[in-house]
Write a protein that holds these residues in place. Structure first.
Motif, PDB file in Angstrom:
ATOM      1  N   TYR A  99      55.594  -3.018 -53.244  1.00 37.81           N
ATOM      2  CA  TYR A  99      55.817  -2.689 -54.649  1.00 37.81           C
ATOM      3  C   TYR A  99      57.191  -2.939 -55.244  1.00 37.81           C
ATOM      4  O   TYR A  99      58.205  -1.722 -55.575  1.00 37.81           O
ATOM      5  N   SER A 100      57.127  -4.282 -54.972  1.00 40.99           N
ATOM      6  CA  SER A 100      58.629  -4.374 -56.351  1.00 40.99           C
ATOM      7  C   SER A 100      57.887  -4.710 -57.462  1.00 40.99           C
ATOM      8  O   SER A 100      56.526  -4.985 -57.785  1.00 40.99           O
ATOM      9  N   GLY A 130      52.305  -7.958 -59.978  1.00 39.54           N
ATOM     10  CA  GLY A 130      52.929  -8.685 -59.455  1.00 39.54           C
ATOM     11  C   GLY A 130      51.747  -8.319 -57.785  1.00 39.54           C
ATOM     12  O   GLY A 130      51.130  -9.747 -57.994  1.00 39.54           O
ATOM     13  N   TYR A 131      52.482  -8.398 -57.180  1.00 45.72           N
ATOM     14  CA  TYR A 131      52.170  -8.583 -56.246  1.00 45.72           C
ATOM     15  C   TYR A 131      52.371  -7.712 -54.908  1.00 45.72           C
ATOM     16  O   TYR A 131      51.941  -7.563 -53.865  1.00 45.72           O
ATOM     17  N   GLY A 132      51.618  -6.360 -55.645  1.00 53.52           N
ATOM     18  CA  GLY A 132      51.450  -5.183 -54.908  1.00 53.52           C
ATOM     19  C   GLY A 132      52.189  -4.506 -53.724  1.00 53.52           C
ATOM     20  O   GLY A 132      53.362  -4.572 -53.498  1.00 53.52           O
ATOM     21  N   GLU A 133      51.452  -4.088 -53.036  1.00 50.17           N
ATOM     22  CA  GLU A 133      52.241  -2.592 -52.162  1.00 50.17           C
ATOM     23  C   GLU A 133      52.587  -4.052 -51.331  1.00 50.17           C
ATOM     24  O   GLU A 133      53.483  -3.581 -49.641  1.00 50.17           O
ATOM     25  N   THR A 134      52.011  -4.947 -50.428  1.00 49.40           N
ATOM     26  CA  THR A 134      52.070  -6.202 -49.287  1.00 49.40           C
ATOM     27  C   THR A 134      53.276  -6.505 -49.652  1.00 49.40           C
ATOM     28  O   THR A 134      53.944  -7.408 -49.001  1.00 49.40           O
ATOM     29  N   ASP A 139      63.824   3.111 -49.365  1.00 49.81           N
ATOM     30  CA  ASP A 139      62.993   3.186 -50.327  1.00 49.81           C
ATOM     31  C   ASP A 139      63.103   2.613 -51.730  1.00 49.81           C
ATOM     32  O   ASP A 139      63.068   3.162 -52.736  1.00 49.81           O
ATOM     33  N   TRP A 140      62.393   1.461 -51.351  1.00 52.73           N
ATOM     34  CA  TRP A 140      62.017   0.395 -52.374  1.00 52.73           C
ATOM     35  C   TRP A 140      61.285   1.196 -53.215  1.00 52.73           C
ATOM     36  O   TRP A 140      61.253   0.682 -54.195  1.00 52.73           O
ATOM     37  N   GLN A 141      59.714   1.431 -52.665  1.00 45.20           N
ATOM     38  CA  GLN A 141      59.003   2.020 -53.585  1.00 45.20           C
ATOM     39  C   GLN A 141      59.665   3.115 -54.630  1.00 45.20           C
ATOM     40  O   GLN A 141      59.657   2.843 -56.155  1.00 45.20           O
ATOM     41  N   GLN A 142      60.401   4.141 -54.047  1.00 45.39           N
ATOM     42  CA  GLN A 142      60.956   5.014 -54.897  1.00 45.39           C
ATOM     43  C   GLN A 142      62.203   4.661 -56.098  1.00 45.39           C
ATOM     44  O   GLN A 142      61.659   4.836 -57.170  1.00 45.39           O
ATOM     45  N   ARG A 143      62.838   3.576 -55.590  1.00 43.38           N
ATOM     46  CA  ARG A 143      63.292   3.075 -56.511  1.00 43.38           C
ATOM     47  C   ARG A 143      63.548   2.090 -57.662  1.00 43.38           C
ATOM     48  O   ARG A 143      63.361   2.054 -58.419  1.00 43.38           O
ATOM     49  N   ASN A 144      62.055   1.220 -57.261  1.00 40.77           N
ATOM     50  CA  ASN A 144      61.097   0.369 -58.735  1.00 40.77           C
ATOM     51  C   ASN A 144      60.714   1.240 -58.944  1.00 40.77           C
ATOM     52  O   ASN A 144      60.918   1.030 -60.360  1.00 40.77           O
TER      53      ASN A 144
END
Length: 206
Positions: A178-179, A164-168, A32-37
């Motif tokens: 997504y960081s 930053g570094y986008g979705e990749t 759930d990294w995208q959601q957490r960010n």
């Protein structure tokens, strides 16, 4: 013979369970990294609204200031130390900084995984190295921040993934897609195109 076979089966099963557990732990690090960010980003937006004296919201230099953009096109800055300089670096300038970049906290990294920087351990100008770089050679969010800093400023900078570094992400630096990037940065000095960067010695560290 059956005892040997049984022992082999037990060892094999133990290895499989151990391997699976390791894989589950590694996978869980970024679940759930995208959601957490996104949750952290939403809290930053609230912080700017609730504590405008402590926080800044700065629009990406690549976007028109005449238009209101969504939260992902801004960086979020908390001033840790106020510098004494009056001039800011330009996009084409070189900077000398002390910095550390990390991710938001995760299962293994309670303070966030550190992926880059001139600082090892606790942030301290007196015990850290400095780094020289072109403002234009950094990700959009980082270069946006540098163009608003003054000599001596120390900022904590939050950069949405879009800046930053986008979705990749960035596999070489172990940064998932997504960081939201978190940087502690102190601007030591900068120089314009064609000018040499002033020397820096341990006597100048504070």
């Amino acid at each position: 013979m059956w005892m040997i076979a049984l022992s082999f089966l037990i060892c094999h099963l133990s290895f499989v369970v151990s391997a699976c557990s390791k894989e589950e732990t590694e996978a869980g690090e970024w679940d759930d990294w995208q959601q957490r960010n996104e949750v952290v980003l939403a809290s930053l937006v609230d912080s700017v609204k609730s504590h405008p004296a402590q926080w800044q919201r700065i629009l990406s230099y690549a976007k028109s200031p005449q238009t209101e953009h969504d939260a992902h096109q801004y960086i979020y800055v908390k001033t840790v130390e106020q510098g004494s300089g009056t001039e800011c670096p330009a996009f084409t300038d070189s900077v000398r900084i002390v910095y550390q970049g990390r991710l938001i906290p995760s299962a293994t990294y309670s303070q966030g995984f550190v992926f880059d920087g001139s600082v090892y351990g606790q942030f301290s100008v007196s015990t850290s190295s400095t780094a020289k770089m072109l403002v234009s050679n950094t990700v959009v969010g980082f270069s946006t921040a540098l163009q608003h800093m003054h000599r001596g400023d120390r900022w904590r900078i939050y950069i949405p993934s879009e800046l930053g570094y986008g979705e990749t992400g960035q596999s070489d630096a172990n940064i998932p897609g997504y960081s939201l990037l978190v940087f502690d940065v102190k601007l030591i000095d900068f120089s314009h195109v064609g000018q040499a960067m002033p020397a820096w010695s341990s006597r100048q560290r504070r």
